[in-house]
Write a protein that holds these residues in place. Structure first.
Motif, PDB file in Angstrom:
ATOM      1  N   ALA A   1      20.583  -8.123 -16.662  1.00  0.00           N
ATOM      2  CA  ALA A   1      19.275  -8.451 -17.233  1.00  0.00           C
ATOM      3  C   ALA A   1      18.155  -7.826 -16.404  1.00  0.00           C
ATOM      4  CB  ALA A   1      19.092  -9.967 -17.297  1.00  0.00           C
ATOM      5  N   ILE A   2      17.085  -7.464 -17.090  1.00  0.00           N
ATOM      6  CA  ILE A   2      15.911  -6.921 -16.406  1.00  0.00           C
ATOM      7  C   ILE A   2      15.445  -7.939 -15.363  1.00  0.00           C
ATOM      8  CG2 ILE A   2      13.466  -6.380 -16.739  1.00  0.00           C
ATOM      9  CD1 ILE A   2      14.272  -5.079 -19.397  1.00  0.00           C
ATOM     10  N   GLY A   3      15.174  -7.428 -14.175  1.00  0.00           N
ATOM     11  CA  GLY A   3      14.738  -8.285 -13.073  1.00  0.00           C
ATOM     12  C   GLY A   3      15.872  -8.714 -12.166  1.00  0.00           C
ATOM     13  N   THR A   4      17.116  -8.385 -12.521  1.00  0.00           N
ATOM     14  CA  THR A   4      18.256  -8.790 -11.687  1.00  0.00           C
ATOM     15  C   THR A   4      18.948  -7.607 -11.038  1.00  0.00           C
ATOM     16  OG1 THR A   4      19.859  -8.736 -13.504  1.00  0.00           O
ATOM     17  CG2 THR A   4      18.671 -10.817 -13.144  1.00  0.00           C
ATOM     18  N   GLY A   5      18.465  -6.402 -11.293  1.00  0.00           N
ATOM     19  CA  GLY A   5      19.058  -5.203 -10.713  1.00  0.00           C
ATOM     20  C   GLY A   5      18.077  -4.518  -9.776  1.00  0.00           C
TER      21      GLY A   5
ATOM     22  N   VAL B   1      12.418   8.556 -21.940  1.00  0.00           N
ATOM     23  CA  VAL B   1      12.942   8.384 -20.588  1.00  0.00           C
ATOM     24  C   VAL B   1      13.751   7.097 -20.523  1.00  0.00           C
ATOM     25  CG1 VAL B   1      12.338   8.067 -18.158  1.00  0.00           C
ATOM     26  CG2 VAL B   1      11.015   9.654 -19.586  1.00  0.00           C
ATOM     27  N   ASP B   2      14.977   7.218 -20.095  1.00  0.00           N
ATOM     28  CA  ASP B   2      15.815   6.048 -19.851  1.00  0.00           C
ATOM     29  C   ASP B   2      15.677   5.717 -18.369  1.00  0.00           C
ATOM     30  OD1 ASP B   2      18.132   4.433 -19.114  1.00  0.00           O
ATOM     31  OD2 ASP B   2      18.831   4.860 -21.154  1.00  0.00           O
ATOM     32  N   VAL B   3      14.954   4.632 -18.074  1.00  0.00           N
ATOM     33  CA  VAL B   3      14.644   4.325 -16.677  1.00  0.00           C
ATOM     34  C   VAL B   3      15.895   4.020 -15.860  1.00  0.00           C
ATOM     35  CG1 VAL B   3      12.296   3.572 -17.225  1.00  0.00           C
ATOM     36  CG2 VAL B   3      14.112   1.881 -17.104  1.00  0.00           C
ATOM     37  N   TYR B   4      16.894   3.415 -16.497  1.00  0.00           N
ATOM     38  CA  TYR B   4      18.123   3.097 -15.767  1.00  0.00           C
ATOM     39  C   TYR B   4      18.857   4.369 -15.357  1.00  0.00           C
ATOM     40  CZ  TYR B   4      22.551   1.027 -14.420  1.00  0.00           C
ATOM     41  OH  TYR B   4      23.656   0.654 -13.708  1.00  0.00           O
ATOM     42  N   TRP B   5      19.032   5.285 -16.292  1.00  0.00           N
ATOM     43  CA  TRP B   5      19.774   6.501 -15.975  1.00  0.00           C
ATOM     44  C   TRP B   5      18.982   7.407 -15.057  1.00  0.00           C
ATOM     45  CZ3 TRP B   5      24.564   5.913 -16.045  1.00  0.00           C
ATOM     46  CH2 TRP B   5      25.159   5.065 -16.971  1.00  0.00           C
ATOM     47  N   ALA B   6      17.651   7.333 -15.098  1.00  0.00           N
ATOM     48  CA  ALA B   6      16.854   8.058 -14.106  1.00  0.00           C
ATOM     49  C   ALA B   6      17.177   7.519 -12.710  1.00  0.00           C
ATOM     50  CB  ALA B   6      15.364   7.921 -14.404  1.00  0.00           C
ATOM     51  N   ALA B   7      17.262   6.194 -12.585  1.00  0.00           N
ATOM     52  CA  ALA B   7      17.590   5.579 -11.294  1.00  0.00           C
ATOM     53  C   ALA B   7      19.007   5.945 -10.859  1.00  0.00           C
ATOM     54  CB  ALA B   7      17.413   4.067 -11.366  1.00  0.00           C
TER      55      ALA B   7
ATOM     56  N   HIS C   1      13.387   3.711 -22.375  1.00  0.00           N
ATOM     57  CA  HIS C   1      14.502   2.787 -22.584  1.00  0.00           C
ATOM     58  C   HIS C   1      14.618   1.956 -21.313  1.00  0.00           C
ATOM     59  CE1 HIS C   1      16.474   5.066 -26.040  1.00  0.00           C
ATOM     60  NE2 HIS C   1      15.346   5.683 -25.763  1.00  0.00           N
ATOM     61  N   LEU C   2      14.557   0.646 -21.452  1.00  0.00           N
ATOM     62  CA  LEU C   2      14.549  -0.258 -20.304  1.00  0.00           C
ATOM     63  C   LEU C   2      15.899  -0.936 -20.154  1.00  0.00           C
ATOM     64  CD1 LEU C   2      11.109  -1.986 -20.948  1.00  0.00           C
ATOM     65  CD2 LEU C   2      11.574   0.146 -19.712  1.00  0.00           C
ATOM     66  N   LYS C   3      16.468  -0.782 -18.980  1.00  0.00           N
ATOM     67  CA  LYS C   3      17.726  -1.440 -18.610  1.00  0.00           C
ATOM     68  C   LYS C   3      17.657  -1.703 -17.118  1.00  0.00           C
ATOM     69  CE  LYS C   3      19.995   1.910 -21.443  1.00  0.00           C
ATOM     70  NZ  LYS C   3      20.536   3.218 -21.276  1.00  0.00           N
ATOM     71  N   ASP C   4      18.513  -2.590 -16.650  1.00  0.00           N
ATOM     72  CA  ASP C   4      18.564  -2.874 -15.222  1.00  0.00           C
ATOM     73  C   ASP C   4      20.020  -3.011 -14.800  1.00  0.00           C
ATOM     74  OD1 ASP C   4      17.612  -3.316 -12.664  1.00  0.00           O
ATOM     75  OD2 ASP C   4      16.359  -5.023 -13.224  1.00  0.00           O
ATOM     76  N   GLY C   5      20.230  -3.051 -13.527  1.00  0.00           N
ATOM     77  CA  GLY C   5      21.569  -3.176 -12.974  1.00  0.00           C
ATOM     78  C   GLY C   5      21.613  -2.526 -11.599  1.00  0.00           C
ATOM     79  N   PRO C   6      22.808  -2.243 -11.088  1.00  0.00           N
ATOM     80  CA  PRO C   6      22.941  -1.692  -9.748  1.00  0.00           C
ATOM     81  C   PRO C   6      22.602  -0.206  -9.651  1.00  0.00           C
ATOM     82  CG  PRO C   6      25.095  -1.980 -10.730  1.00  0.00           C
ATOM     83  CD  PRO C   6      24.096  -2.581 -11.688  1.00  0.00           C
ATOM     84  N   ALA C   7      22.420   0.474 -10.773  1.00  0.00           N
ATOM     85  CA  ALA C   7      22.082   1.901 -10.823  1.00  0.00           C
ATOM     86  C   ALA C   7      23.153   2.779 -10.179  1.00  0.00           C
ATOM     87  CB  ALA C   7      20.697   2.160 -10.238  1.00  0.00           C
TER      88      ALA C   7
ATOM     89  N   ASN D   1      16.207 -10.140 -21.353  1.00  0.00           N
ATOM     90  CA  ASN D   1      15.308  -9.004 -21.136  1.00  0.00           C
ATOM     91  C   ASN D   1      13.944  -9.259 -21.774  1.00  0.00           C
ATOM     92  OD1 ASN D   1      17.264  -7.619 -19.755  1.00  0.00           O
ATOM     93  ND2 ASN D   1      17.744  -6.209 -21.418  1.00  0.00           N
ATOM     94  N   ARG D   2      13.977  -9.726 -23.007  1.00  0.00           N
ATOM     95  CA  ARG D   2      12.725 -10.017 -23.714  1.00  0.00           C
ATOM     96  C   ARG D   2      11.911 -11.052 -22.950  1.00  0.00           C
ATOM     97  NH1 ARG D   2      10.697 -13.789 -27.338  1.00  0.00           N
ATOM     98  NH2 ARG D   2       9.177 -12.949 -28.799  1.00  0.00           N
ATOM     99  N   GLN D   3      12.568 -12.121 -22.517  1.00  0.00           N
ATOM    100  CA  GLN D   3      11.855 -13.181 -21.808  1.00  0.00           C
ATOM    101  C   GLN D   3      11.271 -12.678 -20.492  1.00  0.00           C
ATOM    102  OE1 GLN D   3      11.344 -16.230 -23.354  1.00  0.00           O
ATOM    103  NE2 GLN D   3       9.770 -16.181 -21.773  1.00  0.00           N
ATOM    104  N   GLU D   4      12.007 -11.859 -19.768  1.00  0.00           N
ATOM    105  CA  GLU D   4      11.508 -11.300 -18.509  1.00  0.00           C
ATOM    106  C   GLU D   4      10.276 -10.424 -18.752  1.00  0.00           C
ATOM    107  OE1 GLU D   4      11.324 -10.595 -14.379  1.00  0.00           O
ATOM    108  OE2 GLU D   4      12.416 -12.113 -15.516  1.00  0.00           O
TER     109      GLU D   4
END
Length: 106
Positions: free
Chosen positions: A55-59, A14-20, A41-47, A94-97
């Motif tokens: 970066a994860i935590g900023t979207g 599951v790609d969480v970003y593309w699901a969003a 698969h972990l990604k972030d952004g405006p979706a 991303n790793r640090q978050e």
């Protein structure tokens, strides 16, 4: 509906970003798939389509909720499809978050 028709031995990544982006709640998708979801698969952004990922935590993607719902996952992978940020800096952020939130192993 697809997952209901497939053999239960078929597993999912599951790609969480593309699901969003598709208007789905990634945590609900992972819960619904249950043990059939083996990686995320972990990604972030405006979706939204064609927007750079951040970066994860900023979207807008609730990565912590997705990982809580996916407690059964064998792996989670941070990746980038497209970004305006230098890729290795984004991966480090991303790793640090994930580490700061105790969402991954060191």
């Amino acid at each position: 509906m697809l997952w209901e028709l497939l053999d239960p031995e078929i597993l999912a990544e599951v790609d969480v970003y593309w699901a969003a982006v598709a208007g789905q709640d990634p945590a609900e998708v992972l819960e619904r798939l249950g043990e059939r979801a083996v990686t995320a698969h972990l990604k972030d952004g405006p979706a939204v389509l064609d927007a750079p990922q951040t970066a994860i935590g900023t979207g807008v993607v609730d990565i912590p909720a997705a990982l809580r719902a996916g407690g059964h996952l064998r792996w989670h992978i941070t990746e980038i499809d497209g970004t305006d940020t230098e890729r290795f800096n984004l991966l480090a952020a991303n790793r640090q978050e994930l580490l700061n939130g105790s969402l991954t192993a060191p």
